[in-house]
Write an enzyme that holds these catalytic residues in place. Sequence first.
Site, PDB file in Angstrom:
ATOM      1  N   TRP A 421       0.843  -1.213   0.000  1.00 43.29           N
ATOM      2  CA  TRP A 421       0.000   0.000   0.000  1.00 43.29           C
ATOM      3  C   TRP A 421       0.871   1.253   0.000  1.00 43.29           C
ATOM      4  O   TRP A 421       0.404   2.336  -0.310  1.00 43.29           O
ATOM      5  CB  TRP A 421      -0.985  -0.017   1.172  1.00 43.29           C
ATOM      6  N   ASP A 422       2.148   1.084   0.327  1.00 43.10           N
ATOM      7  CA  ASP A 422       3.092   2.213   0.271  1.00 43.10           C
ATOM      8  C   ASP A 422       2.982   2.925  -1.075  1.00 43.10           C
ATOM      9  O   ASP A 422       3.049   4.154  -1.159  1.00 43.10           O
ATOM     10  CB  ASP A 422       4.538   1.722   0.423  1.00 43.10           C
ATOM     11  N   GLU A 560       0.495  -2.926  12.779  1.00 41.35           N
ATOM     12  CA  GLU A 560       0.758  -4.365  12.675  1.00 41.35           C
ATOM     13  C   GLU A 560       1.174  -5.000  14.004  1.00 41.35           C
ATOM     14  O   GLU A 560       1.495  -6.186  14.046  1.00 41.35           O
ATOM     15  CB  GLU A 560       1.828  -4.599  11.596  1.00 41.35           C
ATOM     16  N   LYS A 657       1.933   0.713  16.272  1.00 41.36           N
ATOM     17  CA  LYS A 657       3.130   0.849  15.453  1.00 41.36           C
ATOM     18  C   LYS A 657       3.117   2.151  14.645  1.00 41.36           C
ATOM     19  O   LYS A 657       4.132   2.822  14.505  1.00 41.36           O
ATOM     20  CB  LYS A 657       3.180  -0.353  14.516  1.00 41.36           C
TER      21      LYS A 657
HETATM   22  O1  IFM Z   1       3.543  -1.313   4.151  1.00 45.85           O
HETATM   23  C1  IFM Z   1       4.429  -1.226   5.220  1.00 45.85           C
HETATM   24  C2  IFM Z   1       3.660  -1.464   6.490  1.00 45.85           C
HETATM   25  O2  IFM Z   1       2.652  -0.504   6.684  1.00 45.85           O
HETATM   26  C3  IFM Z   1       4.580  -1.464   7.685  1.00 45.85           C
HETATM   27  N1  IFM Z   1       5.605  -2.474   7.498  1.00 45.85           N
HETATM   28  C4  IFM Z   1       6.413  -2.250   6.286  1.00 45.85           C
HETATM   29  C5  IFM Z   1       5.539  -2.217   5.046  1.00 45.85           C
HETATM   30  C6  IFM Z   1       6.402  -1.920   3.806  1.00 45.85           C
HETATM   31  O3  IFM Z   1       6.963  -0.660   3.901  1.00 45.85           O
END
Ligand code: IFM
Length: 826
Positions: A421-422, A560, A657
């Site tokens: 989703w980044d 997460e 987080k």
């Molecule tokens: O998409 C992100 C997630 O929101 C947090 N952990 C790392 C991923 C990749 O950057």
Amino acid sequence: VIRAEASSVLRPPSVHLNQTFEAIVAGPGMIEETDARRLGARGVYVCVVGEPPDACHEDSLSRRFGSAASAAVWLEQRGITGRLILVLENASTAGVRSLGLRLACLGRASYVVVDRDADGPERVRQVVDEQMSRRDSGRVPGIDDDPSWTVVLPSEPALERVAESLGALGNGYCGMRASHEDARPSATPLQVVAGVYGVSDDAKLVPAPRWSAIGVDQPGGRRVLDLRTGVLAHIVDDEARSLRFVSVAQRHALALRAEAVGDAAQASELLIAPTAAAAFARSPVSDDAGARTEVAWTVADGHAGIATAIRERRRASAGRWVVERVAACVDVRPGEEPQTVARDRLDSIDHAGFDRLLAEHRAEWARRWAGAHVAIDGDAETELAARWAVFHLLSAARGEDEVAVGARGLTGPAYGGHVFWDADVFVLPALAALDPPAARAMVEYRIRRLPAARAAAAVAGRRGARFPWESAGDGTDVTPRSGINRHGDRVAIRTGELEEHISADIAWSVCEYAAWTGDQAVLAGPGRDVVEETARYWASRIELDADGGAHVRNVIGPDEYHELVDDNAFTNVMARWNLRRAAALASGSRGDPEEVSAWQALADALGDGFDPERGVYEQFAGYFAREPLIVADIGGPLIPADIMLGATRIAGSQVIKQADVLMLHHLVPDEVVPGSLPKNLDYYLPRTAHGSSLSPAIHAALLARAGRPDDALGLFRLAARLDLDDLTGTTAGGLHLATLGGTWQALAYGFLGVRVHADRLDVDPQLPTAWRSLTLRFWFHGEVLTVSAGHDSVEISSPVALVIGMSGSLHRCSPGTTLLAIGGAR
Ligand code: IFM
């Protein structure tokens, strides 16, 4: 760089020129007609400084420009600025200085005053001749070492891998890390092509043959990334330097030139096998009149491959060697012959040659910056960091075909190049404003994977389309199911199974792209399928209670640290938005009225966890009852709280987080309770560890929206410098593209308060006290706008008439520049 003082006579040959000026701006009458033609023909631009323009020599190139101002602008549009321009003036020093003040591109130019009646003209010819001989002998071009446009990479060996990420070059098609030209043991060189993934071994990006190791160690010096022109220079001293670029004008083209005093041993092989696993093969090196050519290729899983063809020329003269390489990097499809494909591309690239490739590349960067400029008056360090972020965003995608933008772009191996989703939520909105065709190519990447998303929904027994949490080539889910944590233990990774909000995020990004660009065609066609199919998925995913309440159970939200939760506010509200948006698109046209009203009813029934008494959203069912831990009890921001206190303890606590509920206020402010931002910020900020790099920029944006720009600044600087200072210790694996996108979003959505609508743009500036002004240039509905905000007023420049919403009123702006007073219309 020439640093001649203003004097009545140009200081002659004692003036030591250590780089080639790209342009020489000379005064009228100083260059004879024949010289002007001669020099012009050889690629030097001779322009006029000073008035009157009609004093220009009739046949000289100066006629083309008319005045120094237009000459300077003309040069800047070709990426030629500052110290790359030598201004020679025969009128008055003051005249040139005032010109420099008015024109940023001449502000840093070196200039001298030549007495036309003395030996000035002869001196000019000497300078020009020296310049031409530098060019003819193929010396390494210089860069404009402007501190507001150049980033010096760290030189400590321990930071070598970080430096390789920070200085990476890319054109959205291929990208390479900033590894030294010799092969250092501490280095992790990598070159990749976007979208070329293997299948086995977690479907990682396939590494390409390495082409820039010239086999010569040039120790020491500075590695400088010139953001304005997209080149990486290694400057040891006046005699030893190199310059390389990944062309943004020709997507397959790469080029490097290096020089030093002494003799250089010739590398036996031009291309090197990448260290990461992939089958590697090469053709024999051929030598044709001193030009050595080689082709090598990598293939993963027998199907995805990259071929690189390279041509090297070495010259030695007067105790100096110069190595020049041009290369073609191409993806090879099944059935194609790698040698032929790469060799053909190389021949046309080599035909253009290094100088022309560089000129085209610089001109293309100038064109890009013309629609993406960032300036922060009063905070030079943050301004540079913001420009650096924009540079890497523009390097990550290209405006053709489709483009897969991985979490680290093309800058490093982390996450195997997978798309999260980044890309959709953090990078795409920035590119929709900075490079709309690149954003369209990102949308296209998702559109073409709709069949795979439909298949995933079907396998799960649902309707519509379920997009994967991590995506690579074919659009199936490539999220690893387990990984090794920092203690060396194998742990389950459940995001692939549970982090389902991505389907709504992708639908949102298609609509956000359309809002920025005005590209309604995408929402009338394949983009609409994405929005409707994801809505259909939610309709079959939502569970109904006996009493009619609607729920999404067993998910992971953006936070997460908490897995397998029910009714995550972010997931539910994004699903609700998705259903409503699909209903709006479908109603009144080809939509099935029954389905549309079912979507509307489900959306209305879906709980969002808002607690009216507290004025706060509960992040998921039962969150408020978790251990009331706050981050200050553990440490400062950017901490991996799960590692510090253990994943189980953190899962049982209220420490989160990254932005979760608050992401709603950022993405879909119309879907949350009006006025609920301040209370939710106050509640969630102390509980947020920023254990994800995605988090600080969004909080900065929201603090600015909540009218707290000075509080926002700290988190904004953290985001802007997250990679530059390797604040998470993970930059060696590549740049955090989401943080870069978030940085631009914090400037635009946060401090400028920009919101895009179908028929207008809203602005609502909130500047930190430390900034005098913030200026952003971006594309909106096909035009480039400049929005420049101070504390009291905002100036909007637009080539077309525009409606601007500000301070609750609508302002009709005519083409040109409009000044609006903040807090009231003028
Ligand atoms: O998409 C992100 C997630 O929101 C947090 N952990 C790392 C991923 C990749 O950057």
